[in-house]
Every structure is written in structure tokens, then in C-alpha cells.
Design a protein around this motif. Structure first.
Motif, PDB file in Angstrom:
ATOM      1  N   GLU A 129       0.812  -1.218   0.000  1.00 26.12           N
ATOM      2  CA  GLU A 129       0.000   0.000   0.000  1.00 26.12           C
ATOM      3  C   GLU A 129       0.847   1.270   0.000  1.00 26.12           C
ATOM      4  O   GLU A 129       0.442   2.297  -0.560  1.00 26.12           O
ATOM      5  CB  GLU A 129      -0.969   0.012   1.196  1.00 26.12           C
ATOM      6  N   ASP A 130       2.048   1.203   0.591  1.00 26.39           N
ATOM      7  CA  ASP A 130       2.929   2.377   0.568  1.00 26.39           C
ATOM      8  C   ASP A 130       3.404   2.662  -0.864  1.00 26.39           C
ATOM      9  O   ASP A 130       3.551   3.826  -1.262  1.00 26.39           O
ATOM     10  CB  ASP A 130       4.150   2.149   1.461  1.00 26.39           C
ATOM     11  N   GLY A 131       3.631   1.609  -1.645  1.00 26.72           N
ATOM     12  CA  GLY A 131       4.028   1.782  -3.031  1.00 26.72           C
ATOM     13  C   GLY A 131       2.906   2.327  -3.888  1.00 26.72           C
ATOM     14  O   GLY A 131       3.135   3.108  -4.823  1.00 26.72           O
ATOM     15  N   ASP A 132       1.660   1.931  -3.572  1.00 31.10           N
ATOM     16  CA  ASP A 132       0.513   2.428  -4.335  1.00 31.10           C
ATOM     17  C   ASP A 132       0.414   3.945  -4.259  1.00 31.10           C
ATOM     18  O   ASP A 132       0.006   4.604  -5.214  1.00 31.10           O
ATOM     19  CB  ASP A 132      -0.784   1.813  -3.794  1.00 31.10           C
ATOM     20  N   ALA A 133       0.772   4.508  -3.114  1.00 29.10           N
ATOM     21  CA  ALA A 133       0.639   5.947  -2.902  1.00 29.10           C
ATOM     22  C   ALA A 133       1.886   6.720  -3.306  1.00 29.10           C
ATOM     23  O   ALA A 133       1.900   7.954  -3.226  1.00 29.10           O
ATOM     24  CB  ALA A 133       0.315   6.214  -1.422  1.00 29.10           C
ATOM     25  N   TYR A 134       2.927   6.015  -3.754  1.00 29.01           N
ATOM     26  CA  TYR A 134       4.196   6.664  -4.079  1.00 29.01           C
ATOM     27  C   TYR A 134       4.156   7.187  -5.509  1.00 29.01           C
ATOM     28  O   TYR A 134       3.775   6.461  -6.441  1.00 29.01           O
ATOM     29  CB  TYR A 134       5.344   5.670  -3.910  1.00 29.01           C
ATOM     30  N   ALA A 135       4.558   8.426  -5.728  1.00 27.05           N
ATOM     31  CA  ALA A 135       4.476   9.052  -7.052  1.00 27.05           C
ATOM     32  C   ALA A 135       5.816   9.639  -7.462  1.00 27.05           C
ATOM     33  O   ALA A 135       6.659   9.961  -6.620  1.00 27.05           O
ATOM     34  CB  ALA A 135       3.406  10.139  -7.050  1.00 27.05           C
ATOM     35  N   LEU A 136       5.988   9.806  -8.767  1.00 30.68           N
ATOM     36  CA  LEU A 136       7.216  10.393  -9.296  1.00 30.68           C
ATOM     37  C   LEU A 136       7.459  11.779  -8.709  1.00 30.68           C
ATOM     38  O   LEU A 136       8.601  12.157  -8.426  1.00 30.68           O
ATOM     39  CB  LEU A 136       7.142  10.476 -10.821  1.00 30.68           C
ATOM     40  N   GLY A 137       6.397  12.537  -8.515  1.00 28.23           N
ATOM     41  CA  GLY A 137       6.534  13.885  -7.977  1.00 28.23           C
ATOM     42  C   GLY A 137       7.111  13.928  -6.578  1.00 28.23           C
ATOM     43  O   GLY A 137       7.554  14.986  -6.121  1.00 28.23           O
ATOM     44  N   THR A 138       7.108  12.779  -5.891  1.00 28.81           N
ATOM     45  CA  THR A 138       7.682  12.707  -4.546  1.00 28.81           C
ATOM     46  C   THR A 138       9.201  12.836  -4.580  1.00 28.81           C
ATOM     47  O   THR A 138       9.825  13.308  -3.621  1.00 28.81           O
ATOM     48  CB  THR A 138       7.308  11.367  -3.877  1.00 28.81           C
ATOM     49  N   LEU A 139       9.817  12.418  -5.692  1.00 24.41           N
ATOM     50  CA  LEU A 139      11.270  12.407  -5.784  1.00 24.41           C
ATOM     51  C   LEU A 139      11.835  13.812  -5.964  1.00 24.41           C
ATOM     52  O   LEU A 139      11.287  14.625  -6.706  1.00 24.41           O
ATOM     53  CB  LEU A 139      11.718  11.549  -6.976  1.00 24.41           C
TER      54      LEU A 139
END
Length: 282
Positions: A129-139
Motif C-alpha cells: 500500500e505504501d508503493g501504491d501511494a508513491y508518485a514520481l513527484g515525490t522524488l
């Protein structure tokens, strides 16, 4: 609740974190990601993966160009390196201490570049579930100067000259077997010894323009043309740090811009100072 807290159960946070760090180190995932990143350059991308009937598989790479060039890994590198990433993910899942497990996730990768230091790889792993919410814009954006052969102007030139460069590559010439070569001014001589004792063999003579030399030991490329063959960064920088593949692309493009028929590639310097010389065949 995060994946970490859901899986650790009664295990103390520090103990669980240390166990996960050790499993990551044993998996070989960092080395596989370095392979995926390819030649030196700025990188910023997200790898998404999912459990399938064939095991853990990478399902998508998310990226976008970054200022100064770079961002996604080179396509040819991605194709060859993804199986190693998938094997490392399987190794990670196997190495996880009970009750930790996952069936999908995302990996954020950022590579900075410092011309005086080795590239730094910044990896963020998010599972289920943590990966589901992870986005490119986070980097975050990568730091440092981009690589000349990944800058937008050069890539546009590569695309515009693709047909001419392809014709040049079809005329690529290298010394084979016992052949030797010499370059004097604009004249290239390639000598092929005779297979029969006592005979001199044959010599082919070509008109060339020497383009530059490349050192396989450190990747240093030096231009030897009298004036740049283009206005883009790779052509106006006296020295570059490149892989052999990048050099080959650059030489084909340079020769095409000079109207050449092909490129000669030959090894010189022996074991003391080995270098590869490139020349456009006129």
C-alpha cells in the motif's frame, strides 16, 4: 498504518528496521539498480513491480526529462537490466524476516552527478500500500551537471540526422586479425599481411578526417578535429567522459555532419597507453 508497522507486529521498530536493511543489502537490489541507470548521467525515475504468475515483474518505469538532460535510464540499458532488478526483488522477498512480505511496490531512484566524484545512488523502497501511494513527484530533482550526450539539443540533432548516421554506420571499418594501420595527415593506410611467407600483402589507402581518440580505461574522449563539427555541447567540449556506445553514436553523427561515407576505428598505443582512434572516411 504503514506497511512497516503492519508487518513488524510485536518486533521493536529498530530491530525490524535493521533486519530489513540487512535483507536489502543481501538482495543485490542496489547493484541491479545501478546497472539499470546505465552510463553516468542525471537519473530520476520510479520502478513499479507486481507479483505475477511468473514471479515478481517490473510493470512500469515512470520518469520525465530533467533540466540539463537525463532523467529516465537509457532504453537499451533498461531492457538489459530489468531481469536483474526482478531477480533482486525476488531475493529481497526471500531474505525478509518473518512475518514481513510483499506482492507489489515502487522504487524511487535519483542519481546525482559530481564531475569530481563517483555518481551517488539514492534509493527509496515502498512496498504494497505504501508503493501504491508513491508518485514520481515525490522524488527530489537530481543535483549536478547533466551529461553532454543526454542534453536536449544533442538528442534533437541525433534524431534529425538518424538516417545519415545510419548510412555512415553501414560503412564502419575496423582493423581485423593481423591488419595494421597508420594515419599521416589525411591519409589512412590499412595493411593486410599475406598468408603466404615471403609475400608483402596488400595496403588499402583512404582519405580521412581524424575525429578523436577514446581511452577505454577511464572513458576519456578527446576531439582532434580542427574546428567543431556542430554547435551542441558534445562537439564544443574538448574532452568528454563517455562509454564506447556513446562514442560510437557521436562518431557516426560527426562523420555524417562532415558528409563522410563511414568511420574508421583502430586501436593504438599498445599495452602502455591504449587508445581507440576514430576517423571519418571521406
Amino acid at each position: 498504518m504503514s506497511w512497516f508497522d503492519r508487518n513488524r507486529g510485536e518486533t521493536a521498530p529498530r530491530e525490524a528496521f535493521d533486519a530489513l536493511t540487512a535483507a536489502f543489502a543481501r538482495s543485490g537490489l542496489e547493484a541491479a539498480l545501478q546497472q539499470l541507470c546505465g552510463p553516468p548521467g542525471l537519473r530520476r525515475f520510479v520502478v513499479r513491480f507486481q507479483d505475477t504468475s511468473r514471479g515478481l515483474r517490473v510493470t512500469r518505469l515512470e520518469s520525465e526529462p530533467v533540466k540539463g538532460g537525463g532523467g529516465p535510464p537509457p532504453p537499451q540499458t533498461a531492457t538489459s537490466a530489468l531481469p536483474a532488478v526482478e531477480r533482486a526483488l525476488a531475493g529481497l522477498r526471500k531474505a525478509l524476516p518473518a512475518p514481513f512480505s510483499f506482492d507489489r511496490g515502487a522504487i524511487g531512484v535519483v542519481v546525482d552527478r559530481d564531475e569530481k566524484k563517483a555518481p551517488t545512488l539514492d534509493v527509496t523502497l515502498r512496498l504494497d500500500e505504501d508503493g501504491d501511494a508513491y508518485a514520481l513527484g515525490t522524488l527530489r530533482q537530481p543535483k549536478g551537471p547533466g551529461v553532454a550526450v543526454e542534453q536536449p539539443g544533442y538528442l534533437a540533432t541525433v534524431s534529425a540526422w538518424a538516417e545519415q548516421a545510419s548510412r555512415v554506420r553501414s560503412g564502419w571499418k575496423m582493423c581485423r586479425g593481423a591488419q595494421t594501420f597508420a594515419i599521416e595527415g589525411s591519409r589512412l593506410s590499412i595493411h593486410t599481411p599475406s598468408p603466404y611467407e615471403g609475400e608483402d600483402g596488400t595496403t588499402e589507402s583512404l582519405v580521412v578526417t581524424v575525429l578523436g581518440t577514446w581511452d577505454a580505461r577511464n572513458g576519456d574522449f578527446v576531439w582532434l578535429v580542427e574546428k567543431p563539427v556542430g554547435d551542441e555541447a558534445p562537439f564544443v567540449e574538448p574532452e568528454l567522459s563517455l562509454t564506447l556506445g556513446q562514442v560510437a553514436e557521436l562518431m557516426a553523427l560527426a562523420a555524417a555532419k562532415l558528409g563522410a561515407m563511414g568511420v574508421f576505428q583502430g586501436e593504438t598505443g599498445g599495452d602502455v597507453a591504449p587508445r581507440t582512434v576514430f576517423a571519418a572516411i571521406r
